[in-house]
Design an enzyme around this catalytic site. Structure first.
Site, PDB file in Angstrom:
ATOM      1  N   LYS A 171       0.715  -1.223  -0.244  1.00 60.32           N
ATOM      2  CA  LYS A 171      -0.114  -0.167   0.205  1.00 60.32           C
ATOM      3  C   LYS A 171       0.807   1.307   0.066  1.00 60.32           C
ATOM      4  CE  LYS A 171       0.500   1.583   4.375  1.00 60.32           C
ATOM      5  NZ  LYS A 171       0.231   2.305   5.588  1.00 60.32           N
ATOM      6  N   LYS A 205      -3.780  -9.325  10.768  1.00 58.71           N
ATOM      7  CA  LYS A 205      -3.756  -9.215  12.144  1.00 58.71           C
ATOM      8  C   LYS A 205      -4.633 -10.463  12.707  1.00 58.71           C
ATOM      9  CE  LYS A 205      -2.162  -4.362  12.592  1.00 58.71           C
ATOM     10  NZ  LYS A 205      -0.859  -4.797  12.946  1.00 58.71           N
ATOM     11  N   GLU A 239      -1.524   6.119  16.761  1.00 57.02           N
ATOM     12  CA  GLU A 239      -0.109   5.793  17.056  1.00 57.02           C
ATOM     13  C   GLU A 239       0.586   6.748  17.889  1.00 57.02           C
ATOM     14  OE1 GLU A 239       1.638   4.124  12.930  1.00 57.02           O
ATOM     15  OE2 GLU A 239       0.537   5.945  12.543  1.00 57.02           O
ATOM     16  N   HIS A 263      -6.543   0.639   5.658  1.00 59.99           N
ATOM     17  CA  HIS A 263      -6.584  -0.279   7.019  1.00 59.99           C
ATOM     18  C   HIS A 263      -8.052   0.127   7.450  1.00 59.99           C
ATOM     19  CE1 HIS A 263      -2.418  -1.019   6.291  1.00 59.99           C
ATOM     20  NE2 HIS A 263      -2.053  -0.050   7.046  1.00 59.99           N
ATOM     21  N   LYS A 363      -0.982  10.221  14.214  1.00 60.07           N
ATOM     22  CA  LYS A 363       0.399  10.126  14.708  1.00 60.07           C
ATOM     23  C   LYS A 363       0.371  11.047  15.837  1.00 60.07           C
ATOM     24  CE  LYS A 363       2.723   8.235  10.750  1.00 60.07           C
ATOM     25  NZ  LYS A 363       3.074   6.985  11.244  1.00 60.07           N
TER      26      LYS A 363
HETATM   27  N1  LIG Z   1       8.004   0.849   6.388  1.00 58.39           N
HETATM   28  C1  LIG Z   1       7.099   0.195   6.991  1.00 58.39           C
HETATM   29  O1  LIG Z   1       6.733   0.084   8.335  1.00 58.39           O
HETATM   30  C2  LIG Z   1       5.798  -0.108   5.940  1.00 58.39           C
HETATM   31  C3  LIG Z   1       4.523  -0.520   6.638  1.00 58.39           C
HETATM   32  C4  LIG Z   1       3.351  -0.957   5.534  1.00 58.39           C
HETATM   33  C5  LIG Z   1       3.919  -0.572   4.249  1.00 58.39           C
HETATM   34  N2  LIG Z   1       4.725   0.133   3.852  1.00 58.39           N
HETATM   35  C6  LIG Z   1       4.989   0.181   2.407  1.00 58.39           C
HETATM   36  O2  LIG Z   1       6.192  -0.374   1.793  1.00 58.39           O
HETATM   37  C7  LIG Z   1       6.975   0.022   1.030  1.00 58.39           C
HETATM   38  C8  LIG Z   1       8.182   0.414   1.225  1.00 58.39           C
HETATM   39  O3  LIG Z   1       8.407   1.292   2.463  1.00 58.39           O
HETATM   40  P1  LIG Z   1       9.837   1.233   3.163  1.00 58.39           P
HETATM   41  O4  LIG Z   1       9.497   2.092   4.311  1.00 58.39           O
HETATM   42  O5  LIG Z   1      10.550   0.107   3.310  1.00 58.39           O
HETATM   43  O6  LIG Z   1      10.719   2.153   2.346  1.00 58.39           O
HETATM   44  P2  LIG Z   1      11.992   2.576   2.138  1.00 58.39           P
HETATM   45  O7  LIG Z   1      12.850   2.227   3.647  1.00 58.39           O
HETATM   46  O8  LIG Z   1      12.265   3.971   1.683  1.00 58.39           O
HETATM   47  O9  LIG Z   1      12.754   1.591   1.172  1.00 58.39           O
HETATM   48  C9  LIG Z   1      12.707   1.607  -0.138  1.00 58.39           C
HETATM   49  C10 LIG Z   1      13.838   0.687  -0.760  1.00 58.39           C
HETATM   50  O10 LIG Z   1      13.590   1.042  -2.205  1.00 58.39           O
HETATM   51  C11 LIG Z   1      15.341   0.950  -2.555  1.00 58.39           C
HETATM   52  N3  LIG Z   1      15.221   1.846  -3.676  1.00 58.39           N
HETATM   53  C12 LIG Z   1      14.786   3.171  -4.119  1.00 58.39           C
HETATM   54  N4  LIG Z   1      14.962   3.508  -5.425  1.00 58.39           N
HETATM   55  C13 LIG Z   1      15.740   2.363  -5.924  1.00 58.39           C
HETATM   56  C14 LIG Z   1      16.234   2.225  -7.209  1.00 58.39           C
HETATM   57  N5  LIG Z   1      16.267   3.131  -8.096  1.00 58.39           N
HETATM   58  N6  LIG Z   1      16.961   1.070  -7.458  1.00 58.39           N
HETATM   59  C15 LIG Z   1      16.821   0.094  -6.332  1.00 58.39           C
HETATM   60  N7  LIG Z   1      16.762   0.146  -5.294  1.00 58.39           N
HETATM   61  C16 LIG Z   1      16.008   1.312  -5.093  1.00 58.39           C
HETATM   62  C17 LIG Z   1      15.747   1.604  -1.421  1.00 58.39           C
HETATM   63  O11 LIG Z   1      17.118   1.257  -1.603  1.00 58.39           O
HETATM   64  P3  LIG Z   1      18.448   2.189  -0.873  1.00 58.39           P
HETATM   65  O12 LIG Z   1      18.368   1.621   0.272  1.00 58.39           O
HETATM   66  O13 LIG Z   1      19.478   1.764  -1.535  1.00 58.39           O
HETATM   67  O14 LIG Z   1      17.943   3.430  -1.125  1.00 58.39           O
HETATM   68  C18 LIG Z   1      15.274   1.116  -0.236  1.00 58.39           C
HETATM   69  O15 LIG Z   1      15.661  -0.419  -0.235  1.00 58.39           O
HETATM   70  C19 LIG Z   1       5.895   1.447   0.762  1.00 58.39           C
HETATM   71  O16 LIG Z   1       5.099   1.376  -0.332  1.00 58.39           O
HETATM   72  C20 LIG Z   1       5.163   1.647   2.019  1.00 58.39           C
HETATM   73  O17 LIG Z   1       4.237   2.491   1.854  1.00 58.39           O
HETATM   74  C21 LIG Z   1       6.096   0.093   4.566  1.00 58.39           C
END
Ligand SMILES: NC(=O)c1ccc[n+]([C@@H]2O[C@H](COP(=O)([O-])OP(=O)(O)OC[C@H]3O[C@@H](n4cnc5c(N)ncnc54)[C@H](OP(=O)(O)O)[C@@H]3O)[C@@H](O)[C@H]2O)c1
Length: 513
Positions: A171, A205, A239, A263, A363
């Protein structure tokens, strides 16, 4: 399919390490492997499945990432991410062996999302691993790069053949109705619907799955579950943390898109849906869609009466001093992104006509808690004259989703003594015993993807309907930004004071516990 036996089976995963089950091997490729979601959710969930013996012997996990890392560096990263689960000093030799087996599953594939040759090399590697029958591509990436990755997967023919490859999309699915339709169209150019897994981790969940059982396996509950007995419903996902250095994502998204569109609306659908004809994935989703279709459209000129937003200011959260949203790193000083949203919905169908459903999320609120509060109607006549009428409060049913997983019913009972006075007693039921740990939603959902079970994943018409409900609010707030100041709320409170106005006309108040 979510059946009681299935839930029991999943609970067993948490408790028992079963023998490794010989299944069709699966190759999992994680895009965004170095990101936050992978470190905090996917890796722990995969290790948990390893521990439970639920990963096929020769399943491989490929990290697709742009950093110039060796496999050893990646494995070091995995160890670091799982250090709370696997402790080098305290682990038994058997636990160490299991962890080594887990690390052995990994491959590290260096490449950028926009580099087609990296996908062609990946295709080659996957085909060489002849044991792997199914491939799952997990897009743990920002929505802005979905299109690039989907197109390149197709160009490298990694989408074929159907039934062999699956794609998991995180999402938010689009940023409004129009972009969600475009994303869906793009996905369908390369993947068939049965290959697509749109994830909403709330559906994984424990308590949310329990809602199905709770509603449809208990005649006693189901017979009360309608407008004749229920006065109103409150859904709170609060949160206590802020945006945790994720300004680039959050400031583009906001609470309405990040939480409500997916959600909270999914929770509403599960609470309000009719019993499905069967436990088939599509029968379940048909019923959820019917609810979403019945949500009354919020009139353009009355959005303020149905929706409230806010942005956190300075304050104290759980005793600690807290900065405001505009002081967070990388947030523009004039940002109008909402960190809080509350909405009143009506569902215009036979079962729920006239019953308000209040949804709120935010938040830096007072507590980290998610719960559903069901308020029942007052009895038609007040018989107990010794008790002043105004002190008789309605019956409530509280369903806690997190951190507790419990049900609590507040009912009236006779006060011990000679008079006929009443007081409220609470009937508590914890869904987990003290020594049981519920599964994280990602444990359940990852296993479902590996086993090709789509019941707990979202069909596109659900996404579409949810955007249809949310879009008018988004548009109204966008216009309002130009002329109105953004309402703020103190960090550590329950949101802006305007939130109470949503309930006042109906003589309701928020439950904060
Ligand atoms: N974080 C959470 O708890 C959470 C919960 C529910 C849903 N989500 C969803 O999950 C998704 C990811 O979230 P996130 O928080 O994990 O994001 P994030 O921490 O910013 O991770 C993004 C990833 O993409 C990689 N990336 C970006 N551009 C790239 C490119 N051009 N080539 C190769 N790799 C690239 C980044 O690599 P680098 O590290 O090298 O920059 C990083 O590994 C989103 O859609 C978010 O809405 C996240």
């Amino acid at each position: 399919m979510v059946t009681p036996s299935r839930i029991a089976r999943r609970n067993n995963i948490a408790r028992t390490r079963k023998k490794i089950i010989e299944k069709q091997p699966c190759s999992l490729v994680i895009f965004g492997a170095t990101g936050h979601l992978t470190a905090t959710k996917l890796l722990p969930a995969l290790f948990h499945l390893e521990n439970a013996g639920r990963l096929a012997k020769n399943m491989t996990i490929t990290a697709f990432a742009r950093r110039e890392w060796s496999l050893a560096q990646w494995q070091q990263h995995v160890s670091e991410a799982l250090k709370d689960l696997v402790n080098e000093k305290t682990s038994t030799p058997q636990q160490k062996k299991l962890f080594a087996q887990f690390l052995n599953r990994f491959r590290y594939h260096q490449g950028s999302f926009d580099d087609l040759s990296a996908y062609q090399r990946l295709a080659n590697d996957i085909h060489c691993e002849s044991a792997c029958v199914h491939t799952v591509f997990y897009l743990a990436i920002k929505p802005t790069v979905f299109a690039t990755v989907i197109k390149n997967l197709a160009l490298a023919k990694l989408n074929q053949p159907c039934g062999v490859s699956r794609i998991v999309v995180e999402k938010p699915f689009g940023e409004d109705l129009k972009s969600a339709r475009m994303l869906n169209k793009l996905l369908h150019q390369s993947f068939q619907e049965e290959q697509i897994y749109r994830i909403d981790h709330f559906l994984g969940k424990e308590m949310v799955q329990n809602l199905f059982v709770f509603r449809f396996a208990n005649t006693m509950i189901e017979s009360l579950w309608n407008r004749n007995y229920i006065d109103h419903v409150q859904i709170t996902v609060a949160e206590s943390m802020g945006i945790e250095n994720r300004a680039d994502y959050y400031d583009q998204t906001g609470a309405l898109r990040d939480m409500v569109q997916n959600h909270l609306i999914q929770l509403l659908a599960v609470i309000a849906m009719e019993p499905p004809a069967s436990w088939d994935a599509d029968a379940l989703r048909d019923e959820k869609v019917k609810v979403l279709r019945s949500i009354r459209a919020i009139p353009k000129n009355a959005v303020n009466q149905f929706a409230v937003r806010g942005q956190y200011a300075t304050g104290r959260v759980e005793g600690n001093k807290s900065i405001g949203y505009l002081q967070e790193k990388d947030v523009p000083k004039d940002s109008t992104t909402e960190t809080f949203a509350a909405i009143k919905f009506y569902i215009d169908n036979w079962r729920w006509s006239g019953v308000p459903f209040y949804l709120r999320t935010g938040k830096k609120l007072a507590k980290q808690t998610s719960f559903i509060a069901i308020c029942f109607k007052q009895p038609p006549q007040q018989l107990f004259h010794e008790t002043p009428l105004e002190s008789i409060c309605p019956n409530w049913m509280m369903l806690s989703i997190q951190p507790e997983k419990s049900m609590n019913i507040e009912i009236h009972a006779k006060q011990p003594g000679l008079g006929m006075e009443t007081h409220v007693i609470k009937m508590d039921a914890n869904f987990l015993n003290n020594n049981e740990h519920g599964l994280d939603a990602y444990h359940t959902l990852l296993l479902d993807v590996i086993e090709a079970d789509r019941s707990l994943f979202i069909r596109f018409d659900e996404v579409e309907m949810a955007w249809q409900v949310i879009d008018p609010i988004l548009r109204h707030w966008k216009i309002k930004n130009a002329s109105n100041p953004m309402p703020t709320y103190r960090s550590g409170s329950w949101g802006p004071k305007e939130t109470n106005q949503l309930l006042v006309n109906n003589n309701h108040t928020w439950r904060n516990e």
